[in-house]
Design an enzyme around this catalytic site. Structure first.
Site, mmCIF file in Angstrom:
data_model
loop_
_atom_site.group_PDB
_atom_site.id
_atom_site.type_symbol
_atom_site.label_atom_id
_atom_site.label_comp_id
_atom_site.label_asym_id
_atom_site.label_seq_id
_atom_site.Cartn_x
_atom_site.Cartn_y
_atom_site.Cartn_z
ATOM 1 N N HIS A 1 -2.929 6.406 2.043
ATOM 2 C CA HIS A 1 -3.084 4.951 1.266
ATOM 3 C C HIS A 1 -4.640 4.997 2.028
ATOM 4 O O HIS A 1 -5.486 4.763 3.983
ATOM 5 C CB HIS A 1 -2.640 4.098 1.852
ATOM 6 C CG HIS A 1 -3.401 2.784 1.886
ATOM 7 N ND1 HIS A 1 -3.947 2.124 0.794
ATOM 8 C CD2 HIS A 1 -3.166 1.542 2.656
ATOM 9 C CE1 HIS A 1 -4.395 1.128 0.828
ATOM 10 N NE2 HIS A 1 -4.049 0.603 2.371
ATOM 11 N N ASN B 1 -10.775 -0.923 -0.310
ATOM 12 C CA ASN B 1 -8.963 -0.889 -0.254
ATOM 13 C C ASN B 1 -8.067 -1.253 -1.027
ATOM 14 O O ASN B 1 -8.128 -2.348 -1.548
ATOM 15 C CB ASN B 1 -8.098 -1.551 0.877
ATOM 16 C CG ASN B 1 -7.081 -1.553 1.172
ATOM 17 O OD1 ASN B 1 -5.949 -1.464 0.439
ATOM 18 N ND2 ASN B 1 -6.665 -2.601 2.187
ATOM 19 N N CYS C 1 0.799 -1.332 -0.428
ATOM 20 C CA CYS C 1 0.135 -0.137 0.189
ATOM 21 C C CYS C 1 0.404 1.467 -0.180
ATOM 22 O O CYS C 1 0.803 2.796 -0.469
ATOM 23 C CB CYS C 1 -0.832 0.134 1.149
ATOM 24 S SG CYS C 1 -2.158 -1.651 1.489
#
Ligand code: B82
Length: 324
Positions: A251, A281, A112
């Site tokens: 993120h 996500n 990420c």
């Protein structure tokens, strides 16, 4: 010395949107539970498009928006943990698809944080004068490494890609400062898609771990502690105050993580751009997708200072200060 200006933004989400209600037909969960724990309502899931396919869509838009010829592109970097192949790398597949014959191309693997790491690399190539036009992408097909029978993880992830054109500039300050870290010692707290050695020479009695897995509590603590420290260090290096930051683009892991970060940093939550409700996500793609959406909404104004902050598997984390 040149500066690294972000000259264009683009994103691509696969067309199939999967709602929380859709998932509640597959596993024991419900919309209210997912939304209150994560902030997610919908995610986009690929129906066959790979990480390189998603990047190609983004690249075409970047080329159209900026008017650059593919032959002027010197370098292509794709941040991904779901590459089409171990080799060729995703960036080479993109190079071929868009005809960027003069570019060199490689992938970056930092989960990420991947887009922040890739931008840090791009910035160095611009600053040392080796490259003038660089395409940087974050692209993920997390659905391929998601356990669709596990209700605690399958609701979290989505697919998509975002990217930017980084240009050598003498006028825009571009990437002003960075603060980047890794902690491999805690790496096994967030894992995915292990290499499984089972050969005529070795009988593996352990099972392959194909799916994303995380020790939620441990990495929640990691993210909410280390990211605020990183943003503070970044701003101190740059001599920029929190009030002078127009937006923080984190993120998009979980709404509650970002709330906790804002609180620790003593910055208003309104300065933290969030679109996790629509995308879930998307790992390395989440920051460039968010940037492209901010650009579409007219939120990125010339001269504004914006913090990008990534955190994830590795463990890795890092922040960049950008002047738009
Ligand atoms: S959680 O453990 O279930 N939790 C925190 C206590 C709920 C609020 C959880 C959930 Br649900 C979703 C994400 C996380 C998390 O901590 N994620 C990350 C942390 C660090 C780095 C990356 C991530 C990520 O999800 O990408 C925890």
């Amino acid at each position: 010395m040149y500066n690294s200006e972000i000259a264009a933004y683009a994103k691509y989400l696969p067309p199939r949107a999967v709602t929380n209600d859709d998932l509640s037909l597959m596993v024991e969960t419900n919309d209210e539970w997912i939304r209150t724990r994560t902030g997610i309502s919908t995610r986009h899931i690929t129906t066959g498009e790979t990480a390189s396919d998603l990047c190609v869509k983004v690249a075409e838009e970047l080329i159209e928006k900026s008017g650059i010829s593919p032959l002027e592109i010197d370098m292509i970097i794709v941040a991904t943990i779901t590459p089409d192949f171990a080799t060729p790398n995703t960036a080479c597949l993109v190079q071929a698809a868009i005809g960027a014959d003069n570019a060199f191309a490689f992938d970056v693997s930092a989960a990420c944080s991947g887009f922040v790491y890739a931008m840090s690399v791009a910035d160095k190539y611009i600053k040392c004068g080796t490259a003038k036009n660089i395409l940087v992408f974050g692209s993920e097909v997390l659905s391929a490494i998601t356990d669709w029978t596990d209700r605690s993880s399958c609701v979290l992830f989505g697919d998509g890609a975002g990217g930017v054109l980084v240009k050598a500039s003498e006028s825009c300050a571009g990437v002003i400062a960075e603060d980047i870290h890794s902690n491999g010692a805690d790496g096994l707290k967030l894992t995915g898609n292990s290499l499984h050695i089972d050969t005529p020479f070795f009988d593996n009695d352990k099972e392959k771990q194909p799916y994303l897995w995380m020790d939620g509590r441990a990495i929640f603590t990691f993210a909410t502690k280390k990211v605020p420290q990183s943003v503070d260090a970044l701003l101190e290096k740059a001599g920029v105050s929190k009030d002078d930051v127009a937006y923080v683009v984190p993120h998009q892991a979980n709404y509650r993580i970002v709330e906790a970060m804002a609180k620790r940093l003593d910055m208003p939550i309104e300065k933290f751009f969030m679109n996790i409700d629509k995308c879930g996500n998307t790992s390395s793609a989440s920051i460039p997708i968010a940037l492209a959406e901010m650009d579409e909404q007219g939120l990125l104004k010339k001269g504004d200072k914006v913090v990008l902050t990534g955190f994830g598997g590795g463990l890795t984390w890092g922040s960049l200060l950008i002047e738009i």
